[in-house]
Design a protein around this motif. Sequence first.
Motif, short mmCIF file in Angstrom:
data_model
loop_
_atom_site.label_atom_id
_atom_site.label_comp_id
_atom_site.label_asym_id
_atom_site.label_seq_id
_atom_site.Cartn_x
_atom_site.Cartn_y
_atom_site.Cartn_z
N SER A 1 0.83 -1.22 0.00
CA SER A 1 0.00 0.00 0.00
C SER A 1 0.86 1.26 0.00
N ALA A 2 2.12 1.10 -0.33
CA ALA A 2 3.03 2.26 -0.30
C ALA A 2 2.82 3.18 -1.50
N LYS A 3 2.99 4.45 -1.22
CA LYS A 3 2.90 5.45 -2.28
C LYS A 3 4.31 5.73 -2.76
N LEU A 4 4.48 5.76 -4.05
CA LEU A 4 5.79 6.07 -4.62
C LEU A 4 5.82 7.54 -5.03
N THR A 5 6.70 8.29 -4.39
CA THR A 5 6.84 9.70 -4.74
C THR A 5 8.15 9.89 -5.49
N ILE A 6 8.04 10.45 -6.68
CA ILE A 6 9.21 10.61 -7.54
C ILE A 6 9.57 12.09 -7.66
N ASN A 7 10.77 12.42 -7.28
CA ASN A 7 11.27 13.79 -7.49
C ASN A 7 12.26 13.78 -8.63
N LEU A 8 12.04 14.66 -9.57
CA LEU A 8 12.98 14.75 -10.69
C LEU A 8 14.17 15.64 -10.30
N GLN A 9 15.34 15.12 -10.54
CA GLN A 9 16.56 15.87 -10.23
C GLN A 9 17.11 16.49 -11.50
N ASN A 10 17.25 17.80 -11.46
CA ASN A 10 17.82 18.48 -12.61
C ASN A 10 19.32 18.16 -12.75
N ILE A 11 19.84 18.49 -13.90
CA ILE A 11 21.24 18.21 -14.17
C ILE A 11 22.10 19.32 -13.56
N ILE A 12 23.01 18.91 -12.68
CA ILE A 12 23.93 19.88 -12.08
C ILE A 12 25.32 19.61 -12.64
N ILE A 13 25.93 20.64 -13.17
CA ILE A 13 27.26 20.47 -13.75
C ILE A 13 28.27 21.36 -13.04
N LYS A 14 29.52 20.92 -13.12
CA LYS A 14 30.60 21.79 -12.67
C LYS A 14 31.52 21.98 -13.86
N CYS A 15 31.79 23.23 -14.14
CA CYS A 15 32.59 23.57 -15.31
C CYS A 15 34.07 23.40 -15.00
N LYS A 16 34.77 22.73 -15.92
CA LYS A 16 36.20 22.50 -15.70
C LYS A 16 37.02 23.76 -16.02
N SER A 17 36.44 24.67 -16.78
CA SER A 17 37.17 25.88 -17.14
C SER A 17 37.07 26.95 -16.06
N CYS A 18 35.84 27.24 -15.61
CA CYS A 18 35.67 28.33 -14.65
C CYS A 18 35.31 27.85 -13.25
N ASN A 19 35.17 26.51 -13.08
CA ASN A 19 34.90 25.92 -11.76
C ASN A 19 33.56 26.29 -11.13
N LYS A 20 32.65 26.85 -11.93
CA LYS A 20 31.34 27.21 -11.38
C LYS A 20 30.36 26.05 -11.51
N GLU A 21 29.50 25.90 -10.49
CA GLU A 21 28.45 24.90 -10.56
C GLU A 21 27.17 25.53 -11.04
N ASN A 22 26.50 24.86 -11.94
CA ASN A 22 25.25 25.38 -12.47
C ASN A 22 24.26 24.26 -12.70
N GLU A 23 22.98 24.66 -12.73
CA GLU A 23 21.93 23.72 -13.07
C GLU A 23 21.61 23.91 -14.54
N LEU A 24 21.56 22.82 -15.26
CA LEU A 24 21.20 22.92 -16.68
C LEU A 24 19.72 22.62 -16.84
N ASP A 25 18.99 23.53 -17.44
CA ASP A 25 17.58 23.22 -17.65
C ASP A 25 17.33 22.66 -19.03
N LYS A 26 18.24 22.90 -19.94
CA LYS A 26 18.12 22.30 -21.27
C LYS A 26 19.13 21.17 -21.37
N ASN A 27 18.95 20.29 -22.33
CA ASN A 27 19.95 19.25 -22.54
C ASN A 27 21.06 19.77 -23.43
N GLU A 28 21.56 20.92 -23.04
CA GLU A 28 22.61 21.56 -23.81
C GLU A 28 23.82 21.65 -22.91
N PHE A 29 24.85 20.89 -23.23
CA PHE A 29 25.96 20.79 -22.31
C PHE A 29 27.00 21.88 -22.52
N LEU A 30 26.57 23.09 -22.16
CA LEU A 30 27.48 24.22 -22.21
C LEU A 30 27.40 24.95 -20.88
#
Length: 113
Positions: free
Chosen positions: A59-88
Amino acid sequence: MHELSIAQNLLTLCEQNAEKNGAKKVNEIIIKIGRLSGVEPHYLQSAFDVCKAGSICDSAKLTINLQNIIIKCKSCNKENELDKNEFLCPNCGSNELDVIDGEDMMLMQLKME
Ligand SMILES: [Zn+2]
């Protein structure tokens, strides 16, 4: 079907956890699905409903949370969330990125009795 084996694995994981905690019943299962995981939440939900019948999660309810894509840039070291599937990097435009989150499925919480 990909989602069916995922649902079965998830169920096994829940059963093991419930047993470890001496629970009699699982009320809610909260999982996180990365947008890059390739798991279709809708299919997983229905696959889980089929698998859970007769188990401790019946009788368990399954709750699904979608996790956005979080990237860390190797050039500038900043972490960002990507909302598009565009890896820039939104900061500097580099495509040298490490994916930090959003790739896997993970069991976050079990609510048991
Ligand atoms: Zn950057």
